[in-house]
Design a protein around this motif. Structure first.
Motif, mmCIF file in Angstrom:
data_model
loop_
_atom_site.group_PDB
_atom_site.id
_atom_site.type_symbol
_atom_site.label_atom_id
_atom_site.label_comp_id
_atom_site.label_asym_id
_atom_site.label_seq_id
_atom_site.Cartn_x
_atom_site.Cartn_y
_atom_site.Cartn_z
ATOM 1 N N MET A 1 37.043 33.052 26.633
ATOM 2 C CA MET A 1 37.738 34.318 26.698
ATOM 3 C C MET A 1 39.153 34.080 27.212
ATOM 4 S SD MET A 1 34.997 37.088 27.865
ATOM 5 C CE MET A 1 33.469 37.207 26.991
ATOM 6 N N PRO A 2 40.112 34.692 26.592
ATOM 7 C CA PRO A 2 41.499 34.341 26.890
ATOM 8 C C PRO A 2 42.088 34.922 28.173
ATOM 9 C CG PRO A 2 41.410 35.939 25.116
ATOM 10 C CD PRO A 2 39.988 35.556 25.425
ATOM 11 N N PHE A 3 41.423 35.895 28.810
ATOM 12 C CA PHE A 3 41.980 36.484 30.023
ATOM 13 C C PHE A 3 40.964 36.409 31.149
ATOM 14 C CE2 PHE A 3 43.909 38.533 26.366
ATOM 15 C CZ PHE A 3 45.260 38.299 26.614
ATOM 16 N N ALA A 4 41.447 36.143 32.361
ATOM 17 C CA ALA A 4 40.553 36.035 33.514
ATOM 18 C C ALA A 4 41.238 36.595 34.749
ATOM 19 C CB ALA A 4 40.169 34.578 33.753
ATOM 20 N N ILE A 5 40.399 37.012 35.691
ATOM 21 C CA ILE A 5 40.879 37.480 36.989
ATOM 22 C C ILE A 5 40.307 36.559 38.050
ATOM 23 C CG2 ILE A 5 40.791 39.357 38.674
ATOM 24 C CD1 ILE A 5 40.663 41.286 36.300
ATOM 25 N N TYR A 6 41.178 36.113 38.957
ATOM 26 C CA TYR A 6 40.791 35.223 40.049
ATOM 27 C C TYR A 6 41.208 35.849 41.377
ATOM 28 C CZ TYR A 6 40.402 31.608 36.461
ATOM 29 O OH TYR A 6 40.045 30.883 35.362
ATOM 30 N N THR A 7 40.392 35.637 42.406
ATOM 31 C CA THR A 7 40.804 35.991 43.757
ATOM 32 C C THR A 7 41.113 34.712 44.509
ATOM 33 O OG1 THR A 7 38.512 36.024 44.561
ATOM 34 C CG2 THR A 7 39.477 38.135 43.878
ATOM 35 N N HIS A 8 41.993 34.808 45.484
ATOM 36 C CA HIS A 8 42.397 33.684 46.315
ATOM 37 C C HIS A 8 42.068 34.023 47.762
ATOM 38 C CE1 HIS A 8 44.915 31.613 43.229
ATOM 39 N NE2 HIS A 8 44.813 32.826 42.690
ATOM 40 N N ASP A 9 41.409 33.089 48.446
ATOM 41 C CA ASP A 9 41.112 33.293 49.861
ATOM 42 C C ASP A 9 41.276 31.974 50.597
ATOM 43 O OD1 ASP A 9 38.752 31.794 49.398
ATOM 44 O OD2 ASP A 9 37.553 33.596 49.149
ATOM 45 N N SER A 10 40.879 31.947 51.832
ATOM 46 C CA SER A 10 41.054 30.751 52.658
ATOM 47 C C SER A 10 40.272 29.554 52.139
ATOM 48 C CB SER A 10 40.623 31.053 54.092
ATOM 49 O OG SER A 10 41.399 32.101 54.607
ATOM 50 N N TRP A 11 39.233 29.787 51.354
ATOM 51 C CA TRP A 11 38.378 28.705 50.866
ATOM 52 C C TRP A 11 38.771 28.224 49.485
ATOM 53 C CZ3 TRP A 11 36.579 33.199 53.125
ATOM 54 C CH2 TRP A 11 36.129 33.049 54.434
ATOM 55 N N GLY A 12 39.627 28.964 48.781
ATOM 56 C CA GLY A 12 40.034 28.530 47.454
ATOM 57 C C GLY A 12 40.185 29.684 46.486
ATOM 58 N N VAL A 13 39.876 29.396 45.231
ATOM 59 C CA VAL A 13 40.045 30.352 44.144
ATOM 60 C C VAL A 13 38.668 30.663 43.551
ATOM 61 C CG1 VAL A 13 41.131 30.736 41.898
ATOM 62 C CG2 VAL A 13 42.317 29.398 43.638
ATOM 63 N N VAL A 14 38.411 31.951 43.313
ATOM 64 C CA VAL A 14 37.129 32.383 42.754
ATOM 65 C C VAL A 14 37.386 33.195 41.493
ATOM 66 C CG1 VAL A 14 35.053 33.763 43.156
ATOM 67 C CG2 VAL A 14 36.073 32.472 45.036
ATOM 68 N N LYS A 15 36.704 32.814 40.417
ATOM 69 C CA LYS A 15 36.818 33.575 39.181
ATOM 70 C C LYS A 15 35.980 34.840 39.307
ATOM 71 C CE LYS A 15 36.578 32.911 34.211
ATOM 72 N NZ LYS A 15 36.226 31.923 33.177
ATOM 73 N N VAL A 16 36.603 35.993 39.096
ATOM 74 C CA VAL A 16 35.919 37.280 39.192
ATOM 75 C C VAL A 16 35.289 37.642 37.852
ATOM 76 C CG1 VAL A 16 36.235 39.750 39.626
ATOM 77 C CG2 VAL A 16 37.442 38.072 41.025
ATOM 78 N N ALA A 17 36.045 37.512 36.766
ATOM 79 C CA ALA A 17 35.548 37.900 35.448
ATOM 80 C C ALA A 17 36.451 37.369 34.354
ATOM 81 C CB ALA A 17 35.468 39.419 35.352
ATOM 82 N N SER A 18 35.911 37.355 33.132
ATOM 83 C CA SER A 18 36.670 36.974 31.940
ATOM 84 C C SER A 18 36.653 38.136 30.961
ATOM 85 C CB SER A 18 36.041 35.750 31.270
ATOM 86 O OG SER A 18 36.107 34.643 32.107
ATOM 87 N N PHE A 19 37.707 38.225 30.149
ATOM 88 C CA PHE A 19 37.845 39.343 29.213
ATOM 89 C C PHE A 19 38.404 38.850 27.892
ATOM 90 C CE2 PHE A 19 38.391 40.760 33.522
ATOM 91 C CZ PHE A 19 37.483 41.806 33.606
ATOM 92 N N THR A 20 38.063 39.563 26.818
ATOM 93 C CA THR A 20 38.582 39.213 25.502
ATOM 94 C C THR A 20 39.900 39.907 25.205
ATOM 95 O OG1 THR A 20 37.220 40.941 24.504
ATOM 96 C CG2 THR A 20 36.318 38.704 24.528
ATOM 97 N N THR A 21 40.152 41.050 25.856
ATOM 98 C CA THR A 21 41.400 41.771 25.589
ATOM 99 C C THR A 21 42.218 41.920 26.866
ATOM 100 O OG1 THR A 21 40.546 43.998 26.016
ATOM 101 C CG2 THR A 21 40.259 43.119 23.771
ATOM 102 N N LEU A 22 43.508 41.970 26.683
ATOM 103 C CA LEU A 22 44.416 42.150 27.815
ATOM 104 C C LEU A 22 44.219 43.522 28.450
ATOM 105 C CD1 LEU A 22 46.704 41.201 29.612
ATOM 106 C CD2 LEU A 22 48.314 41.947 27.840
ATOM 107 N N GLY A 23 43.952 44.539 27.650
ATOM 108 C CA GLY A 23 43.762 45.887 28.173
ATOM 109 C C GLY A 23 42.595 45.968 29.145
ATOM 110 N N GLU A 24 41.474 45.359 28.783
ATOM 111 C CA GLU A 24 40.311 45.329 29.684
ATOM 112 C C GLU A 24 40.654 44.602 30.972
ATOM 113 O OE1 GLU A 24 36.284 45.024 27.097
ATOM 114 O OE2 GLU A 24 37.648 43.315 26.940
ATOM 115 N N ALA A 25 41.297 43.467 30.828
ATOM 116 C CA ALA A 25 41.650 42.657 31.999
ATOM 117 C C ALA A 25 42.594 43.420 32.922
ATOM 118 C CB ALA A 25 42.281 41.338 31.557
ATOM 119 N N GLN A 26 43.560 44.122 32.372
ATOM 120 C CA GLN A 26 44.507 44.887 33.189
ATOM 121 C C GLN A 26 43.824 46.027 33.926
ATOM 122 O OE1 GLN A 26 47.316 45.669 30.008
ATOM 123 N NE2 GLN A 26 48.839 44.330 30.988
#
Length: 67
Positions: free
Chosen positions: A1-26
C-alpha cells in the motif's frame, strides 16, 4: 500500500496503518493528530504521513508534533 501513518516515541517508530489512497490516509492522519489520547499520552512525540515507493524509498508528506 502506497501510504502509511507512523507514530514516533521514545522507543522508536511504530506503523499505525497502511492505505491505498491519499484521501483515506489524510483522514486518519487528521484523526490521530486530534485524538485526545495521543495528545495527553506524553510518550508519543509525533505522527507522520508517508508515501512509500515500490523501490523501498519513502517520502514524508506531512508531520505533526505533539507538545
Amino acid at each position: 500500500m502506497p501510504f502509511a501513518i507512523y507514530t514516533h516515541d521514545s522507543w522508536g517508530v511504530v506503523k499505525v496503518a497502511s492505505f491505498t489512497t491519499l484521501g483515506e490516509a489524510q483522514q486518519v492522519f487528521s484523526a490521530v493528530c486530534c485524538d485526545p489520547w495521543y495528545q495527553q499520552d506524553g510518550g508519543v512525540k509525533g505522527v507522520e504521513l508517508v508515501q512509500n515507493a515500490e523501490d523501498g524509498a519513502s517520502q514524508r508528506l506531512d508531520w505533526f508534533a505533539f507538545r
